[in-house]
Design an enzyme around this catalytic site. Structure first.
Site, short mmCIF file in Angstrom:
data_model
loop_
_atom_site.label_atom_id
_atom_site.label_comp_id
_atom_site.label_asym_id
_atom_site.label_seq_id
_atom_site.Cartn_x
_atom_site.Cartn_y
_atom_site.Cartn_z
N GLU A 65 4.32 -13.94 -1.54
CA GLU A 65 3.71 -13.09 -2.56
C GLU A 65 4.77 -12.32 -3.34
OE1 GLU A 65 0.95 -12.74 1.13
OE2 GLU A 65 3.07 -13.12 0.72
N CYS A 93 -0.09 -9.20 3.80
CA CYS A 93 0.23 -8.06 4.65
C CYS A 93 0.14 -6.78 3.81
CB CYS A 93 1.62 -8.22 5.25
SG CYS A 93 2.96 -8.02 4.04
#
Length: 168
Positions: A65, A93
């Protein structure tokens, strides 16, 4: 397939999810945890794709990401990726959620759920699970970790054999 057909296909959630799976597989082939991410403009044009690079880059935040966000921001020359769509193979996360919120992304589309309980930093509006490829994304991760366990097990056995032969 003409360009407009290709562009509209790539703008779909299904296509972005599949391409994120390809990025995950590439990361796994490099001995990284197989997570892939794809970043698209609000209109659907893909501007960045990345896989995990923690091991390769010796980077604790080398998450797929983060890589996609960095590449996308560089490509449009703006750290604000307002309403851009991030598609990820694994639930992000808290670190990646915060980065996405700072970039002003649209809700993140993800496939597989993390199995560890977590307390997201951002409200759940930042996440939308896309179940279409959840099984495939989960299977890629399970295969990767099964292979890791098998390698570790065989390495432990060979260390034990070497030690027992040395003691004779």
């Amino acid at each position: 397939m003409d360009q407009s057909t290709t562009d509209s296909w790539l703008a779909s959630n299904r296509a972005r999810s599949l391409l994120a799976l390809v990025m995950a597989a590439e990361a796994g082939a490099c001995d990284e945890v197989p997570v892939g991410a794809l970043l698209a403009e609000p209109q659907g044009r893909i501007i960045a794709a990345a896989g995990n690079r923690c091991v390769i880059a010796s980077d604790p935040i080398g998450h797929a990401e983060i890589g996609a966000l960095r590449l996308g921001a560089a490509r449009i020359n703006n750290y604000r990726l307002i309403d851009a769509q991030l598609t990820v193979t694994l639930e992000p996360c808290p670190l990646c959620l915060e980065a996405a919120a700072m970039a002003r992304l649209a809700p993140i589309q993800y496939a597989a759920l993390r199995e560890l309980p977590s307390k997201p930093i951002q409200p759940s509006r930042m996440l939308q699970q896309n179940l279409e490829h959840a099984h495939a994304a989960g299977a890629v991760l399970q295969f990767f970790f099964a292979q890791k366990r098998e390698v570790l097990s065989s390495e432990r056995k060979s260390v034990l054999l070497c030690k027992s032969k040395g003691e004779e």
